[in-house]
Every structure is written in structure tokens, then in C-alpha cells.
Design a protein around this motif. Structure first.
Motif, PDB file in Angstrom:
ATOM      1  N   TRP A   1       0.998  -1.106   0.057  1.00  0.00           N
ATOM      2  CA  TRP A   1       0.077   0.126   0.051  1.00  0.00           C
ATOM      3  C   TRP A   1       0.777   1.092   0.159  1.00  0.00           C
ATOM      4  O   TRP A   1       0.293   2.294  -0.583  1.00  0.00           O
ATOM      5  CB  TRP A   1      -0.988  -0.057   1.165  1.00  0.00           C
ATOM      6  CG  TRP A   1      -0.379   0.055   2.701  1.00  0.00           C
ATOM      7  CD1 TRP A   1       0.107  -0.861   3.503  1.00  0.00           C
ATOM      8  CD2 TRP A   1      -0.110   1.349   3.444  1.00  0.00           C
ATOM      9  NE1 TRP A   1       0.757  -0.437   4.521  1.00  0.00           N
ATOM     10  CE2 TRP A   1       0.487   0.930   4.591  1.00  0.00           C
ATOM     11  CE3 TRP A   1      -0.357   2.703   2.782  1.00  0.00           C
ATOM     12  CZ2 TRP A   1       0.857   1.800   5.619  1.00  0.00           C
ATOM     13  CZ3 TRP A   1      -0.061   3.821   3.988  1.00  0.00           C
ATOM     14  CH2 TRP A   1       0.565   3.238   5.117  1.00  0.00           C
ATOM     15  N   LYS A   2       2.133   1.196   0.580  1.00  0.00           N
ATOM     16  CA  LYS A   2       3.083   2.458   0.732  1.00  0.00           C
ATOM     17  C   LYS A   2       3.467   2.538  -0.844  1.00  0.00           C
ATOM     18  O   LYS A   2       3.633   4.047  -1.157  1.00  0.00           O
ATOM     19  CB  LYS A   2       4.104   2.375   1.585  1.00  0.00           C
ATOM     20  CG  LYS A   2       3.641   1.926   3.225  1.00  0.00           C
ATOM     21  CD  LYS A   2       4.890   1.436   3.800  1.00  0.00           C
ATOM     22  CE  LYS A   2       4.113   1.113   5.297  1.00  0.00           C
ATOM     23  NZ  LYS A   2       5.203   0.520   6.170  1.00  0.00           N
ATOM     24  N   ASP A   3       3.592   1.820  -1.493  1.00  0.00           N
ATOM     25  CA  ASP A   3       3.978   2.056  -2.896  1.00  0.00           C
ATOM     26  C   ASP A   3       3.031   2.569  -3.936  1.00  0.00           C
ATOM     27  O   ASP A   3       3.246   3.490  -4.453  1.00  0.00           O
ATOM     28  CB  ASP A   3       4.598   0.616  -3.703  1.00  0.00           C
ATOM     29  CG  ASP A   3       5.533   0.727  -4.643  1.00  0.00           C
ATOM     30  OD1 ASP A   3       6.769   1.185  -4.226  1.00  0.00           O
ATOM     31  OD2 ASP A   3       5.143   0.490  -5.921  1.00  0.00           O
ATOM     32  N   HIS A   4       1.648   2.159  -3.560  1.00  0.00           N
ATOM     33  CA  HIS A   4       0.641   2.519  -4.404  1.00  0.00           C
ATOM     34  C   HIS A   4       0.297   4.042  -3.960  1.00  0.00           C
ATOM     35  O   HIS A   4       0.032   4.825  -4.685  1.00  0.00           O
ATOM     36  CB  HIS A   4      -0.622   1.691  -4.010  1.00  0.00           C
ATOM     37  CG  HIS A   4      -0.545   0.556  -4.708  1.00  0.00           C
ATOM     38  ND1 HIS A   4      -0.704   0.575  -6.109  1.00  0.00           N
ATOM     39  CD2 HIS A   4      -0.664  -0.864  -4.204  1.00  0.00           C
ATOM     40  CE1 HIS A   4      -0.925  -0.913  -6.341  1.00  0.00           C
ATOM     41  NE2 HIS A   4      -0.809  -1.631  -5.407  1.00  0.00           N
ATOM     42  N   ILE A   5       0.298   4.367  -2.562  1.00  0.00           N
ATOM     43  CA  ILE A   5       0.143   5.696  -2.093  1.00  0.00           C
ATOM     44  C   ILE A   5       1.336   6.724  -2.709  1.00  0.00           C
ATOM     45  O   ILE A   5       1.086   7.714  -3.194  1.00  0.00           O
ATOM     46  CB  ILE A   5       0.150   5.769  -0.702  1.00  0.00           C
ATOM     47  CG1 ILE A   5      -0.590   6.927  -0.326  1.00  0.00           C
ATOM     48  CG2 ILE A   5       1.560   5.923   0.166  1.00  0.00           C
ATOM     49  CD1 ILE A   5      -0.963   7.231   1.196  1.00  0.00           C
ATOM     50  N   LEU A   6       2.416   6.279  -3.030  1.00  0.00           N
ATOM     51  CA  LEU A   6       3.487   7.059  -3.379  1.00  0.00           C
ATOM     52  C   LEU A   6       3.330   7.375  -4.976  1.00  0.00           C
ATOM     53  O   LEU A   6       3.499   8.654  -5.197  1.00  0.00           O
ATOM     54  CB  LEU A   6       4.933   6.241  -3.270  1.00  0.00           C
ATOM     55  CG  LEU A   6       6.118   7.048  -3.924  1.00  0.00           C
ATOM     56  CD1 LEU A   6       6.299   8.390  -3.274  1.00  0.00           C
ATOM     57  CD2 LEU A   6       7.311   6.252  -4.104  1.00  0.00           C
ATOM     58  N   LYS A   7       2.951   6.312  -5.464  1.00  0.00           N
ATOM     59  CA  LYS A   7       2.559   6.749  -6.932  1.00  0.00           C
ATOM     60  C   LYS A   7       1.378   7.377  -7.049  1.00  0.00           C
ATOM     61  O   LYS A   7       1.203   8.586  -7.868  1.00  0.00           O
ATOM     62  CB  LYS A   7       2.339   5.434  -7.738  1.00  0.00           C
ATOM     63  CG  LYS A   7       3.453   4.351  -7.886  1.00  0.00           C
ATOM     64  CD  LYS A   7       2.894   3.114  -8.638  1.00  0.00           C
ATOM     65  CE  LYS A   7       4.291   2.339  -8.900  1.00  0.00           C
ATOM     66  NZ  LYS A   7       3.721   0.986  -9.519  1.00  0.00           N
ATOM     67  N   GLY A   8       0.288   7.599  -6.357  1.00  0.00           N
ATOM     68  CA  GLY A   8      -0.916   8.157  -6.335  1.00  0.00           C
ATOM     69  C   GLY A   8      -0.649   9.658  -5.935  1.00  0.00           C
ATOM     70  O   GLY A   8      -0.885  10.584  -6.650  1.00  0.00           O
ATOM     71  N   ARG A   9       0.158   9.885  -5.309  1.00  0.00           N
ATOM     72  CA  ARG A   9       0.391  11.318  -4.616  1.00  0.00           C
ATOM     73  C   ARG A   9       1.415  11.967  -5.874  1.00  0.00           C
ATOM     74  O   ARG A   9       1.391  13.141  -5.957  1.00  0.00           O
ATOM     75  CB  ARG A   9       1.255  11.246  -3.060  1.00  0.00           C
ATOM     76  CG  ARG A   9       0.348  11.030  -2.231  1.00  0.00           C
ATOM     77  CD  ARG A   9       1.059  10.888  -0.838  1.00  0.00           C
ATOM     78  NE  ARG A   9       0.046  10.874   0.211  1.00  0.00           N
ATOM     79  CZ  ARG A   9       0.138  10.503   1.624  1.00  0.00           C
ATOM     80  NH1 ARG A   9       1.506  10.389   2.051  1.00  0.00           N
ATOM     81  NH2 ARG A   9      -0.677  10.340   2.508  1.00  0.00           N
ATOM     82  N   LEU A  10       2.290  11.089  -6.466  1.00  0.00           N
ATOM     83  CA  LEU A  10       3.031  11.962  -7.431  1.00  0.00           C
ATOM     84  C   LEU A  10       2.111  12.244  -8.732  1.00  0.00           C
ATOM     85  O   LEU A  10       2.310  13.190  -9.153  1.00  0.00           O
ATOM     86  CB  LEU A  10       3.979  10.883  -7.919  1.00  0.00           C
ATOM     87  CG  LEU A  10       5.192  10.484  -7.161  1.00  0.00           C
ATOM     88  CD1 LEU A  10       6.231   9.393  -7.536  1.00  0.00           C
ATOM     89  CD2 LEU A  10       6.258  11.608  -7.005  1.00  0.00           C
ATOM     90  N   LEU A  11       1.149  11.248  -8.895  1.00  0.00           N
ATOM     91  CA  LEU A  11       0.200  11.749  -9.918  1.00  0.00           C
ATOM     92  C   LEU A  11      -0.759  12.786  -9.791  1.00  0.00           C
ATOM     93  O   LEU A  11      -0.890  13.692 -10.230  1.00  0.00           O
ATOM     94  CB  LEU A  11      -0.750  10.494 -10.101  1.00  0.00           C
ATOM     95  CG  LEU A  11      -0.060   9.086 -10.850  1.00  0.00           C
ATOM     96  CD1 LEU A  11      -0.986   7.968 -11.061  1.00  0.00           C
ATOM     97  CD2 LEU A  11       0.450   9.528 -12.438  1.00  0.00           C
TER      98      LEU A  11
END
Length: 229
Positions: free
Chosen positions: A185-195
């Protein structure tokens, strides 16, 4: 919306409205694990064509390496009002390794939840880059490699990062398919915040451009739209 073990086509390409809906702001091409670099580009071309025909003209983000596949998606940039942006996987990996190393801070428990036990001694979520295409080149370190001498004996041994990777309770009680090549989930949240950060910047630029156009050609929406077209 994610669907496991699906490539970009033909099903997802031909059924975009049914799968993604009729109101799309962003579409992510993230099929590299099922579409190796040497495969023919026809599935990527079909997916991009169908995305470009969607009535909401979503921005197309490609999570991939820079190469012929992204250049094919880039050909559609601006043609139908659809933008094409590359989130380069190598650059993202370098960015991840720049985040706080939980093994190097005095008290990793004081880090924000999304950063705590994410980067541990050169590993991300307890996994490393490897040469196994069946695991999408992301492998868990074996337990016998996780000794104190090899990883500095710190509190944030990569084994802890691996354990914390799918700790989603109480928000999500059923984190299935916990394999090395699936991000936590931390990897997903990083990508989401970058987007999200990118989209906010684009919106900010668009508002400044709109104000500039209004000062030049007036506030009539029809005139502004005609100018942009």
C-alpha cells in the motif's frame, strides 16, 4: 481500477467503458509484467487508440521504461485532446531510494506511516531488483539473507519492511495475493501522490493560461475554446 493477470488488450482495450466507466480523468498503462519489451506493439496501440476515443479524453500515464512502446503512446499526445505522460520506472526506483531509510534513523516509529519501514537498507518493501522475469524482476530477499551482519544490524532490517508491506488493517482486512512483485500500500500511495501532484500543477498552469487568454481575447467561452482548438 486494477485487474490481475490482464494485459492491455484486447479485453481491457475494447471494454473500457464497461471496466473503467464513462468519467475518466486518468488512465495508467501498467502492463509491463505481462507485456515484455520484445512483444509486438499491437496491444499497446489498440489500448491507446481506444483510450484516445474515450469521450472524457483522459490523461494517459505510462508506467514503463522509455522506449518504442511509450513513443507509440506519445504519438497520440494532443491529437484528440489526450495527453501522454511517462512515469519512468527507473527514475521512480531512484526516487524511492532517496526516501528516508528506516534503518538509518534513530526511531523509525516517528516517521509518517507511509514512509515507516518502506525503505530498509537499500531495499523497497523488503524486495530487491532481480533477473527473474516471472516475478516482474522484483524478488523478496530470502530469510537466510536477512542476517544482522549483512544489513548493519539495524532495527529496520528488510525483513521488517517485507512484513509491513501488506499491513493494511483495520482499513482493509483482506490484502490478498501477497507476492514479491505486487506493490504494497505504501508503494501505491507514493505513485498516487506523484500523480496527484502532477495533476495539481497542470491545473494551476491551466488557470494561469486561462486568465492570460481572457485578458487577450475576452471572457467569451466560445472564443476561448475556438482559440484553444
Amino acid at each position: 481500477y486494477g485487474m490481475g493477470q490482464y494485459s492491455s488488450g484486447p479485453e481491457l482495450s475494447l471494454c473500457m467503458n464497461e471496466v473503467y466507466g464513462l468519467d475518466i480523468d486518468v488512465l495508467m498503462w501498467d502492463f509491463a509484467s505481462l507485456q515484455p519489451k520484445y512483444e509486438h506493439l499491437r496491444r499497446t496501440v489498440l489500448w491507446t487508440n481506444r483510450a484516445g476515443m474515450h469521450p472524457t479524453r483522459p490523461i494517459l500515464f505510462s508506467f514503463d521504461t522509455f522506449g518504442e512502446r511509450f513513443l507509440k503512446i506519445k504519438e497520440f499526445d494532443g491529437i484528440t485532446g489526450t495527453g501522454a505522460i511517462l512515469m519512468q520506472s527507473e527514475a521512480l526506483q531512484r526516487l524511492k531510494l532517496m526516501l528516508p531509510d528506516s534503518n538509518a534513523v534513530l526511531d523509525p516509529e516517528k516517521l509518517p506511516a507511509a514512509l515507516r519501514y518502506y525503505h530498509c537498507d537499500g531495499t523497497i518493501e523488503g524486495a530487491i531488483q532481480c533477473e527473474d522475469p516471472m516475478r516482474n524482476f522484483v524478488c523478496d530477499l530470502e530469510d537466510d539473507m536477512l542476517d544482522e551482519t549483512e544489513f548493519n544490524g539495524g532495527a529496520a532490517n528488510p525483513k521488517i519492511c517485507r512484513k509491513e508491506k501488506f499491513q493494511t488493517k483495520p482499513q482493509c482486512m483482506d490484502a490478498r495475493y501477497q507476492v514479491s512483485w505486487h506493490p504494497g500500500w505504501k508503494d501505491h500511495i507514493l505513485k498516487g501522490r506523484l500523480l496527484g501532484h502532477f495533476l495539481i500543477n497542470i491545473l494551476d498552469d491551466s488557470l494561469f493560461e486561462l486568465e492570460r487568454l481572457k485578458s487577450v481575447i475576452g471572457s467569451d467561452p466560445k472564443h476561448i475554446l475556438a482559440h484553444l482548438e
